[in-house]
Design an enzyme around this catalytic site. Structure first.
Site, short mmCIF file in Angstrom:
data_model
loop_
_atom_site.label_atom_id
_atom_site.label_comp_id
_atom_site.label_asym_id
_atom_site.label_seq_id
_atom_site.Cartn_x
_atom_site.Cartn_y
_atom_site.Cartn_z
N ILE A 70 51.46 49.34 42.86
CA ILE A 70 50.39 49.93 43.68
C ILE A 70 50.88 50.18 45.11
CG2 ILE A 70 48.05 49.57 44.57
CD1 ILE A 70 47.56 47.82 42.01
N SER B 74 44.18 44.07 47.60
CA SER B 74 44.91 43.20 46.67
C SER B 74 43.97 42.08 46.21
CB SER B 74 46.19 42.66 47.31
OG SER B 74 45.94 41.90 48.47
N ARG B 75 43.96 40.97 46.92
CA ARG B 75 43.02 39.88 46.64
C ARG B 75 42.55 39.32 47.99
NH1 ARG B 75 42.39 41.63 42.32
NH2 ARG B 75 42.75 40.64 40.29
N ASP C 126 38.56 45.96 50.38
CA ASP C 126 37.97 46.11 49.05
C ASP C 126 37.72 44.73 48.44
OD1 ASP C 126 37.33 47.59 46.57
OD2 ASP C 126 39.17 46.70 45.78
N GLU D 180 34.51 36.09 47.14
CA GLU D 180 33.65 37.09 46.49
C GLU D 180 32.60 36.41 45.64
OE1 GLU D 180 35.69 40.41 44.59
OE2 GLU D 180 37.16 40.36 46.21
N HIS E 238 35.00 45.60 45.85
CA HIS E 238 36.05 45.47 44.84
C HIS E 238 35.99 46.61 43.81
CE1 HIS E 238 38.75 42.16 42.88
NE2 HIS E 238 39.20 43.38 42.59
N ILE E 239 36.08 47.84 44.33
CA ILE E 239 35.97 49.01 43.45
C ILE E 239 37.29 49.78 43.33
CG2 ILE E 239 33.49 49.40 43.75
CD1 ILE E 239 34.28 51.56 45.89
N ALA E 240 38.39 49.17 43.76
CA ALA E 240 39.63 49.95 43.85
C ALA E 240 40.06 50.56 42.52
CB ALA E 240 40.75 49.09 44.43
N SER E 241 39.78 49.89 41.40
CA SER E 241 40.21 50.46 40.11
C SER E 241 39.08 51.22 39.43
CB SER E 241 40.71 49.34 39.18
OG SER E 241 39.64 48.49 38.83
N1 LIG Z 1 41.27 45.65 44.41
C1 LIG Z 1 41.47 45.92 43.14
O1 LIG Z 1 40.59 46.33 42.41
C2 LIG Z 1 42.84 45.75 42.57
C3 LIG Z 1 43.25 46.63 41.56
C4 LIG Z 1 44.51 46.44 41.03
C5 LIG Z 1 45.34 45.41 41.49
N2 LIG Z 1 44.89 44.59 42.48
C6 LIG Z 1 45.77 43.53 43.00
O2 LIG Z 1 47.00 44.13 43.37
C7 LIG Z 1 48.05 43.29 42.96
C8 LIG Z 1 49.32 44.09 42.79
O3 LIG Z 1 49.27 44.90 41.64
P1 LIG Z 1 50.56 45.72 41.14
O4 LIG Z 1 50.22 46.35 39.86
O5 LIG Z 1 51.09 46.56 42.25
O6 LIG Z 1 51.56 44.49 40.89
P2 LIG Z 1 53.14 44.45 41.06
O7 LIG Z 1 53.57 43.19 40.39
O8 LIG Z 1 53.73 45.74 40.61
O9 LIG Z 1 53.35 44.34 42.65
C9 LIG Z 1 53.19 43.17 43.36
C10 LIG Z 1 54.33 43.07 44.37
O10 LIG Z 1 54.10 41.95 45.23
C11 LIG Z 1 55.37 41.44 45.55
N3 LIG Z 1 55.28 40.09 46.09
C12 LIG Z 1 55.05 38.92 45.42
N4 LIG Z 1 55.05 37.89 46.29
C13 LIG Z 1 55.27 38.42 47.53
C14 LIG Z 1 55.38 37.87 48.82
N5 LIG Z 1 55.28 36.56 49.02
N6 LIG Z 1 55.59 38.71 49.85
C15 LIG Z 1 55.70 40.04 49.65
N7 LIG Z 1 55.61 40.63 48.44
C16 LIG Z 1 55.40 39.81 47.39
C17 LIG Z 1 56.13 41.49 44.22
O11 LIG Z 1 57.52 41.36 44.40
C18 LIG Z 1 55.71 42.86 43.70
O12 LIG Z 1 56.60 43.89 44.10
C19 LIG Z 1 47.51 42.62 41.68
O13 LIG Z 1 48.16 41.39 41.42
C20 LIG Z 1 46.06 42.44 41.98
O14 LIG Z 1 45.84 41.19 42.57
C21 LIG Z 1 43.65 44.74 43.02
O1 LIG Z 2 43.49 43.09 39.39
C1 LIG Z 2 42.79 44.03 39.06
O2 LIG Z 2 43.02 44.71 38.05
C2 LIG Z 2 41.63 44.42 39.91
O3 LIG Z 2 41.27 43.54 40.87
C3 LIG Z 2 40.47 45.00 39.18
O4 LIG Z 2 40.86 46.23 38.72
#
Ligand SMILES: NC(=O)c1ccc[n+]([C@@H]2O[C@H](COP(=O)([O-])OP(=O)(O)OC[C@H]3O[C@@H](n4cnc5c(N)ncnc54)[C@H](O)[C@@H]3O)[C@@H](O)[C@H]2O)c1
Ligand SMILES: O=C(O)[C@H](O)CO
Length: 354
Positions: free
Chosen positions: A176, A272-273, A297, A302, A320-323
């Protein structure tokens, strides 16, 4: 144990009992399960967040596989109950799995799945939307307009930040984070600085090639830099977007000390979270720095926001609507169903699942 909760049943005579703790978008995931001899039970209880006791009631005495949500606490209690019920597969309908105790799942022989990939672009687009909304004060301006306060154009009215030529900082340049970086670089010709534990080689190559393309067309080329420390990103970037996983290394990654080194007019985005930011410290920082803006988001507790956040005009907040695009949510549901089928129901070996 809590009393049994309401369920919608598909393919009642199916051999394998699969439970979904929530209704999910689309019909494909339902078809996949029912076409593969599953009796699918979907919880229809109106409660938004199910407790561990609620889910224990859903698992019952027999459950082969289960699809759960990121709002649920998947730990020893639920995985041992699933094991006792004969289950061997769990899928989160999310890419993030910080709500899942994977070690507890392993101890109980439960395979765990998540739903990466299908939400990459959708989530990055929401992060980009939050960036623009915060930088150009869209929500504030919208509220002003609706309140009937607009009396005519003024040189100082809702002046915000230009993105073009500025530096975008990405912390966590995985799927992402990299997709977001590309959007901001290609769309707004921003320069990139990123911090990740691993090198984002494809992203670096993209920025190099795009920079060369711009130069060949007589435009200022974009640049990239992999930062040695997170602090370098925070100091240098005009916009910072957070995209790491949530774990011990990223909990309160944005804290008072790190907020203090960011530019006074920076834009900070978090899709992210929530716990990646110390939200109370953020509220104090927003109060002290009215030109500092955030787009959020996700939130530390939450569905709640920390006291004071809702009053901050320099914060854009969404639930929390990113996806939340139709294509993505249907894709997540499909992947979750496939995870349960592929991980658990060995009798489907050799069958065409898609
Ligand atoms: N808001 C939402 O609805 C939503 C939607 C999708 C994902 N997310 C969040 O986004 C996160 C990332 O998703 P993704 O598919 O890109 O995952 P991903 O595994 O492809 O990317 C996560 C990145 O974080 C890096 N990372 C881990 N620890 C780290 C640190 N201490 N410092 C810097 N970088 C670090 C990893 O090396 C990796 O490149 C998910 O785990 C989820 O929590 C949120
Ligand atoms: O981690 C995820 O997938 C999101 O927070 C919800 O899409």
């Amino acid at each position: 144990m809590a009393k049994p909760i309401s369920m919608e049943v598909w393919n009642p005579s199916g051999k394998y009992r699969v439970v979904s703790t929530k209704s999910m978008p689309g019909a494909r995931w339902i078809r996949l399960l029912t076409d593969n001899d599953c009796r699918l039970e979907i919880c229809t209880d109106p409660k938004t967040i199910l407790s561990v006791d609620d889910i224990l009631a859903l698992i019952g005495d027999r459950c082969d596989g289960i699809i759960g949500q990121l709002t649920e606490d998947w730990g020893e209690v639920l995985f041992s109950a699933l094991k006792r019920a004969g289950g061997t597969a769990f899928s989160n309908m999310a890419v993030g799995y910080n709500n899942v105790d994977v070690e507890a799942a392993n101890r109980n022989g439960i395979a765990v799945g998540n739903t990466p990939g299908v939400l990459t672009e959708t989530t990055a687009e929401l992060a980009a939307s939050l960036t623009l909304s915060a930088a150009r004060r869209i929500v504030e301006a919208d509220q002003f307009m609706r309140a009937g306060l607009y009396e005519g154009w003024l040189p100082h009215l809702f002046v915000g930040n230009l993105l073009k030529g500025q530096t975008v900082g990405v912390i966590g340049a995985g799927r992402i984070g990299s997709a977001y970086a590309r959007m901001m670089i290609e769309g707004f010709k921003m320069n990139l600085i990123y911090y990740d534990l691993y090198q984002a080689t494809r992203l670096e190559k993209f920025v190099t090639a795009y920079g060369q393309f711009l130069k060949a067309n007589g435009e200022q080329p974009v640049t990239w830099k992999r930062a040695a420390t997170m602090e370098d990103v925070l100091r240098e970037a005009d916009v910072i977007s957070l995209h790491p996983v949530l774990d011990k290394t990223t909990y309160h990654l944005i804290n008072p000390e790190r907020l203090a080194i960011m530019k006074k007019e920076a834009v900070l985005v978090n899709a992210s979270r929530g716990p990646v930011i110390d939200e109370l410290a953020l509220v104090e920082h927003l109060k002290a720095n009215p030109m500092f803006r955030v787009g959020l988001d996700v939130f530390e507790d939450e569905p709640y926001m920390k006291p004071g956040l809702a009053d901050m005009k320099n914060a854009v907040v969404v639930p929390h609507i990113a996806s939340a695009s139709k294509w993505t949510r249907e894709g997540m549901a499909t992947l979750a169903a496939l995870n349960v089928l592929a991980c658990h129901l060995q009798s489907f070996r050799g069958q065409q699942l898609i």
